[in-house]
Motif scaffolding. Structure first.
Motif, PDB file in Angstrom:
ATOM      1  N   ARG A  26       0.852  -1.194   0.000  1.00  0.00           N
ATOM      2  CA  ARG A  26       0.000   0.000   0.000  1.00  0.00           C
ATOM      3  C   ARG A  26       0.892   1.251   0.000  1.00  0.00           C
ATOM      4  NH1 ARG A  26      -4.696  -1.909   4.392  1.00  0.00           N
ATOM      5  NH2 ARG A  26      -6.108  -2.833   2.854  1.00  0.00           N
ATOM      6  N   HIS A  60      -2.826  -7.618   0.600  1.00  0.00           N
ATOM      7  CA  HIS A  60      -3.470  -6.365   0.162  1.00  0.00           C
ATOM      8  C   HIS A  60      -2.582  -5.701  -0.886  1.00  0.00           C
ATOM      9  CE1 HIS A  60      -6.647  -6.242   3.136  1.00  0.00           C
ATOM     10  NE2 HIS A  60      -5.795  -6.308   4.135  1.00  0.00           N
ATOM     11  N   ILE A  61      -3.220  -5.032  -1.842  1.00  0.00           N
ATOM     12  CA  ILE A  61      -2.471  -4.193  -2.774  1.00  0.00           C
ATOM     13  C   ILE A  61      -3.361  -3.003  -3.109  1.00  0.00           C
ATOM     14  CG2 ILE A  61      -3.241  -5.568  -4.777  1.00  0.00           C
ATOM     15  CD1 ILE A  61      -0.535  -4.882  -6.117  1.00  0.00           C
ATOM     16  N   ASN A  62      -2.817  -1.813  -3.041  1.00  0.00           N
ATOM     17  CA  ASN A  62      -3.661  -0.653  -3.350  1.00  0.00           C
ATOM     18  C   ASN A  62      -3.552  -0.300  -4.835  1.00  0.00           C
ATOM     19  OD1 ASN A  62      -1.215   0.678  -3.597  1.00  0.00           O
ATOM     20  ND2 ASN A  62      -1.620   2.204  -2.002  1.00  0.00           N
ATOM     21  N   THR A  63      -4.331   0.661  -5.251  1.00  0.00           N
ATOM     22  CA  THR A  63      -4.383   0.997  -6.671  1.00  0.00           C
ATOM     23  C   THR A  63      -3.030   1.490  -7.175  1.00  0.00           C
ATOM     24  OG1 THR A  63      -6.733   1.462  -6.565  1.00  0.00           O
ATOM     25  CG2 THR A  63      -5.521   2.499  -8.357  1.00  0.00           C
ATOM     26  N   ALA A  94     -10.277 -13.010  -1.633  1.00  0.00           N
ATOM     27  CA  ALA A  94     -11.480 -12.978  -2.473  1.00  0.00           C
ATOM     28  C   ALA A  94     -11.401 -11.997  -3.639  1.00  0.00           C
ATOM     29  CB  ALA A  94     -12.684 -12.659  -1.588  1.00  0.00           C
ATOM     30  N   TRP A  95     -10.643 -10.907  -3.479  1.00  0.00           N
ATOM     31  CA  TRP A  95     -10.584  -9.908  -4.533  1.00  0.00           C
ATOM     32  C   TRP A  95      -9.514 -10.207  -5.566  1.00  0.00           C
ATOM     33  CZ3 TRP A  95      -5.636  -8.428  -4.262  1.00  0.00           C
ATOM     34  CH2 TRP A  95      -5.012  -8.490  -3.014  1.00  0.00           C
ATOM     35  N   ARG A  98     -10.201 -11.438  -9.371  1.00  0.00           N
ATOM     36  CA  ARG A  98     -10.899 -10.392 -10.126  1.00  0.00           C
ATOM     37  C   ARG A  98      -9.980  -9.211 -10.436  1.00  0.00           C
ATOM     38  NH1 ARG A  98     -16.742  -7.898  -8.691  1.00  0.00           N
ATOM     39  NH2 ARG A  98     -16.749  -6.239 -10.232  1.00  0.00           N
ATOM     40  N   LEU A  99      -9.237  -8.800  -9.439  1.00  0.00           N
ATOM     41  CA  LEU A  99      -8.329  -7.668  -9.643  1.00  0.00           C
ATOM     42  C   LEU A  99      -7.318  -7.977 -10.746  1.00  0.00           C
ATOM     43  CD1 LEU A  99      -7.279  -4.871  -8.383  1.00  0.00           C
ATOM     44  CD2 LEU A  99      -5.559  -6.293  -7.294  1.00  0.00           C
ATOM     45  N   HIS A 102      -7.898  -8.138 -14.767  1.00  0.00           N
ATOM     46  CA  HIS A 102      -7.821  -6.969 -15.653  1.00  0.00           C
ATOM     47  C   HIS A 102      -6.534  -6.998 -16.486  1.00  0.00           C
ATOM     48  CE1 HIS A 102     -11.257  -5.147 -13.730  1.00  0.00           C
ATOM     49  NE2 HIS A 102     -10.679  -5.195 -12.554  1.00  0.00           N
TER      50      HIS A 102
ATOM     51  N   VAL B  59     -11.409  -8.390   2.618  1.00  0.00           N
ATOM     52  CA  VAL B  59     -12.066  -7.702   1.496  1.00  0.00           C
ATOM     53  C   VAL B  59     -12.469  -6.288   1.903  1.00  0.00           C
ATOM     54  CG1 VAL B  59     -14.127  -7.668   0.040  1.00  0.00           C
ATOM     55  CG2 VAL B  59     -12.899  -9.804   0.398  1.00  0.00           C
ATOM     56  N   SER B  61     -11.347  -4.397   4.254  1.00  0.00           N
ATOM     57  CA  SER B  61     -10.183  -3.537   4.467  1.00  0.00           C
ATOM     58  C   SER B  61      -9.659  -2.998   3.138  1.00  0.00           C
ATOM     59  CB  SER B  61      -9.068  -4.306   5.195  1.00  0.00           C
ATOM     60  OG  SER B  61      -7.878  -3.551   5.210  1.00  0.00           O
ATOM     61  N   SER B  62      -9.603  -3.864   2.131  1.00  0.00           N
ATOM     62  CA  SER B  62      -9.124  -3.414   0.816  1.00  0.00           C
ATOM     63  C   SER B  62      -9.991  -2.288   0.278  1.00  0.00           C
ATOM     64  CB  SER B  62      -9.131  -4.588  -0.170  1.00  0.00           C
ATOM     65  OG  SER B  62      -8.135  -5.510   0.171  1.00  0.00           O
ATOM     66  N   ASN B  65      -9.742   0.922   2.495  1.00  0.00           N
ATOM     67  CA  ASN B  65      -8.436   1.554   2.304  1.00  0.00           C
ATOM     68  C   ASN B  65      -8.425   2.462   1.075  1.00  0.00           C
ATOM     69  OD1 ASN B  65      -5.485   1.721   2.997  1.00  0.00           O
ATOM     70  ND2 ASN B  65      -5.338   0.930   0.913  1.00  0.00           N
ATOM     71  N   GLU B  66      -9.091   2.028   0.002  1.00  0.00           N
ATOM     72  CA  GLU B  66      -9.126   2.872  -1.204  1.00  0.00           C
ATOM     73  C   GLU B  66      -9.827   4.199  -0.906  1.00  0.00           C
ATOM     74  OE1 GLU B  66      -7.459   2.343  -3.764  1.00  0.00           O
ATOM     75  OE2 GLU B  66      -7.082   0.195  -3.864  1.00  0.00           O
ATOM     76  N   SER B 137      -8.313   5.557  -7.123  1.00  0.00           N
ATOM     77  CA  SER B 137      -8.715   4.681  -6.010  1.00  0.00           C
ATOM     78  C   SER B 137     -10.200   4.362  -6.081  1.00  0.00           C
ATOM     79  CB  SER B 137      -8.425   5.357  -4.670  1.00  0.00           C
ATOM     80  OG  SER B 137      -7.047   5.474  -4.464  1.00  0.00           O
ATOM     81  N   LYS B 142     -14.848   0.714  -7.618  1.00  0.00           N
ATOM     82  CA  LYS B 142     -15.982   0.337  -8.462  1.00  0.00           C
ATOM     83  C   LYS B 142     -15.664  -0.923  -9.275  1.00  0.00           C
ATOM     84  CE  LYS B 142     -18.655   3.009 -10.721  1.00  0.00           C
ATOM     85  NZ  LYS B 142     -19.214   3.962 -11.680  1.00  0.00           N
ATOM     86  N   ALA B 143     -14.466  -0.955  -9.853  1.00  0.00           N
ATOM     87  CA  ALA B 143     -14.131  -2.039 -10.783  1.00  0.00           C
ATOM     88  C   ALA B 143     -13.932  -3.378 -10.080  1.00  0.00           C
ATOM     89  CB  ALA B 143     -12.868  -1.673 -11.555  1.00  0.00           C
ATOM     90  N   ASN B 144     -13.410  -3.339  -8.870  1.00  0.00           N
ATOM     91  CA  ASN B 144     -13.023  -4.592  -8.213  1.00  0.00           C
ATOM     92  C   ASN B 144     -13.906  -4.984  -7.037  1.00  0.00           C
ATOM     93  OD1 ASN B 144     -10.665  -5.001  -9.879  1.00  0.00           O
ATOM     94  ND2 ASN B 144      -9.846  -3.199  -8.826  1.00  0.00           N
ATOM     95  N   PHE B 145     -14.677  -4.035  -6.538  1.00  0.00           N
ATOM     96  CA  PHE B 145     -15.516  -4.328  -5.365  1.00  0.00           C
ATOM     97  C   PHE B 145     -16.987  -4.033  -5.628  1.00  0.00           C
ATOM     98  CE2 PHE B 145     -11.217  -3.501  -3.943  1.00  0.00           C
ATOM     99  CZ  PHE B 145     -10.969  -4.590  -3.119  1.00  0.00           C
ATOM    100  N   ASP B 146     -17.333  -3.762  -6.881  1.00  0.00           N
ATOM    101  CA  ASP B 146     -18.726  -3.483  -7.249  1.00  0.00           C
ATOM    102  C   ASP B 146     -19.340  -2.390  -6.378  1.00  0.00           C
ATOM    103  OD1 ASP B 146     -18.680  -5.380  -9.237  1.00  0.00           O
ATOM    104  OD2 ASP B 146     -19.455  -6.977  -7.945  1.00  0.00           O
ATOM    105  N   LEU B 170     -18.955 -10.669  -2.480  1.00  0.00           N
ATOM    106  CA  LEU B 170     -17.588 -10.739  -3.006  1.00  0.00           C
ATOM    107  C   LEU B 170     -16.820 -11.930  -2.444  1.00  0.00           C
ATOM    108  CD1 LEU B 170     -16.766  -6.938  -2.786  1.00  0.00           C
ATOM    109  CD2 LEU B 170     -16.955  -8.266  -4.893  1.00  0.00           C
ATOM    110  N   ILE B 171     -17.057 -12.277  -1.184  1.00  0.00           N
ATOM    111  CA  ILE B 171     -16.280 -13.404  -0.642  1.00  0.00           C
ATOM    112  C   ILE B 171     -16.898 -14.743  -1.036  1.00  0.00           C
ATOM    113  CG2 ILE B 171     -15.426 -12.071   1.301  1.00  0.00           C
ATOM    114  CD1 ILE B 171     -17.025 -13.903   3.120  1.00  0.00           C
TER     115      ILE B 171
END
Lengths: 390, 172
Positions: A26, A60-63, A94-95, A98-99, A102, B59, B61-62, B65-66, B137, B142-146, B170-171
């Protein structure tokens, strides 16, 4: 101002063409990732054929980090047109799939693989629902011995406890009832086993067990979180036990203990018909070794724990026998072993029918010994624990 | 930092908050790692009643965090940062309020960002077709967490961003 958050790291395995990204990334700016990008770029420069980007241990990885990584991977594809890039993600986070999906849209040479069932090579043999009653019986048989052992190894009420590789969760239920932990997390990578576990606790009204789907080699649990961590009969079916132990060490609090149990299958025994029994269980050990599992691990527990950094190591052995309770329970367990080991694993290894017949005979003789009114049948287990130094 | 977890607290749209975290914005923005710390804290607290609290928290937290990183990058001046979380069915609603300059202009910019077709815009971002922006962010959210995102005026001249996140879905 501190500008980097997280404990992410990168490593490149030249032999495997694999870039491994782990932890939390992050950053505030791309420049905060410089140390990691050096490794990424070394990997890209070194890779030939297929370049694996393993993110299954990325928590975790941020944008900002993702965008920076995407740019490097895209550059790799553009500058080395023959290079194929495979992103390896995990179904646990879980993410993740999908992440990273792309990236597949960025270049035709990028593909995605979701890592899942390969974690425990042998686990698939025992994930069949028909095996569940046997697992429950096994736990019932071992609990008689383990309850006092756990207490001797420092488990007392009120501790934060994690049961890693909890399977169908029955051991966790016993821990909850008998040791009343302040927190109890039970983790396994089998969604089917966890679904069963949740169903059971809902039916019997047990509350407060946090069942979680997870990869024991990179858990989402935080560092130094638990006073007592159990991992039973699992290191022996994991092809890299030291990786798992490192994680158990990480989540254990300083001063807390990690408790492991493992078998030494060649030491299963019985009377009468001891020779046939001994031959078969020696072959069991070889069969598991063929699938990269070490069911002879039990006595190695002290060394494993010491190598992982634990101190004040304790070990003891107990023998589950046909005299512990109903001998039929013992025989049922052996019957299930016969079905899986001889009926599935030996077949998968390609053993000939003559070998399999002899292999089965040892299990049947073990059952005979268990049910014989003057017989004795045993299944030895090694229980060890170590303290995480303060 | 003040922590509130009373059901009597309400988010800006009147939904009862499960958790409200309030801290001085200057203190929050003094350390980038506060985004990481606060998102992990909020997610862990909100996830305790879930069947798989560990993955749920990961999930959430991700996603949180954004939002916090966005506020860190565009927030200015004195005032407070308020993060309130409520649950509506299987949706976690995160309302983040913080001080900004030219609030109305920021809201207009955000309205434009959150209403775009996110998939092509997100790919453009990954291709590097435009310079990095704080709004990236929110695109990721929007793209990854709807996430469904709205922006509006909060109390005390704060900007309030509300993100509805279908964490449970999502999980699964």
């Amino acid at each position: 101002m501190k500008r980097v958050a997280g404990s992410g790291s990168a490593a490149y395995d030249n032999g495997a063409n694999e870039l491994l990204l782990t932890g939390t990334l992050r950053p505030h700016d791309p420049g905060d990732l410089n140390e990691i990008l050096v490794v990424v770029e070394h990997g890209i420069a070194s890779a030939r054929g297929t370049f694996y980007v393993n993110v299954k241990r990325l928590v975790h990885i941020n944008t900002t980090a993702y965008r920076t990584l995407a740019a490097r991977i895209l550059y790799a594809c553009q500058s080395k047109p023959d290079l194929r890039v495979v992103i390896v993600t995990s179904s646990v986070v879980a993410w993740s799939a999908r992440l990273f999906s792309h990236l597949v849209g960025l270049h035709e040479n990028i593909s995605l693989k979701v890592y899942d069932s390969a974690f425990y090579p042998g686990q698939t043999f025992v994930e069949n629902e028909s095996f569940i009653p046997i697992l429950r019986t096994q736990t019932k048989m071992t609990w008689r011995h383990e309850q006092p052992i756990l207490a001797r190894h420092g488990l007392v009420p009120g501790l934060a406890v994690a049961d890693i590789c909890c399977g169908i969760g029955d051991f966790a239920v016993l821990l909850k009832k008998e040791f009343r932990p302040s927190r109890l997390v039970a983790l396994d990578h089998s969604a089917a086993s966890l679904a069963y576990a949740r169903r059971v606790v809902a039916e019997i009204g047990v509350q407060g067990i946090e069942y979680t789907y997870g990869d024991a080699s990179q858990m989402l649990l935080e560092d130094n979180s638990f006073d007592f961590v159990t991992c039973r009969h699992s290191l022996q079916i994991f092809d890299r036990p030291e990786v798992l132990l490192k994680e158990l060490f990480r989540i254990c609090k300083p001063g807390g203990r990690v408790y492991i149990t493992n078998e030494k299958n060649s030491h299963c025994l019985g009377e009468p018909r001891s020779e046939s029994i001994q031959w078969t269980y020696t072959e069991v050990a070889k069969l598991f070794a063929f699938f990269d599992m070490d069911v002879e691990m039990g006595p190695k527990g002290i060394r494993l724990l010491a190598n992982a950094g634990f101190d004040q190591i304790q070990m003891e052995t107990f023998m589950v026998t046909n005299h512990d309770g109903d001998p039929q329970d013992f025989a049922d367990v052996i019957s299930a072993w016969e079905n899986v080991y001889a009926g599935e694993m030996a077949v998968k290894r390609g053993d000939d029918p003559e070998f399999i017949d002899r292999f089965r005979k040892g299990f049947q003789d073990h059952m005979f010994a268990a049910l014989h009114r003057s017989g004795y049948a045993g299944w030895p287990i090694w229980a060890a624990s170590g303290r995480k130094p303060l | 930092m003040n922590l509130k977890s009373s059901s009597s607290d309400e988010t800006p749209d009147g939904v009862a908050a499960m958790l409200a975290v309030e801290m001085d914005f200057a203190m929050f923005s003094s350390d980038w790692a506060n985004c990481d710390r606060l998102s992990d804290y909020v997610a862990a607290m909100i996830s305790r009643d879930q069947s798989d609290p560990v993955r749920y928290a990961n999930v959430l937290s991700s996603a949180v965090n954004e939002l916090l990183e966005y506020s860190f990058r565009i927030g200015t001046g004195g005032g407070r940062l308020l993060c309130e979380v409520s649950r509506i069915g299987e949706i976690d609603r995160v309302a983040l309020s913080f001080p900004v300059e030219a609030r109305s202009r920021v809201i207009s910019q955000l309205d434009a960002i959150v209403s775009v077709d996110v998939a092509p815009r997100y790919l453009e971002m990954l291709h590097g077709y435009h310079a990095a922006e704080p709004e990236d962010s929110l695109l990721g959210l929007k793209a990854n967490f709807d996430a469904s995102i709205t922006a509006g005026k909060g109390l005390d001249d704060l900007l309030t961003i509300v993100a509805d996140i279908p964490t449970q879905g999502l999980i699964n």
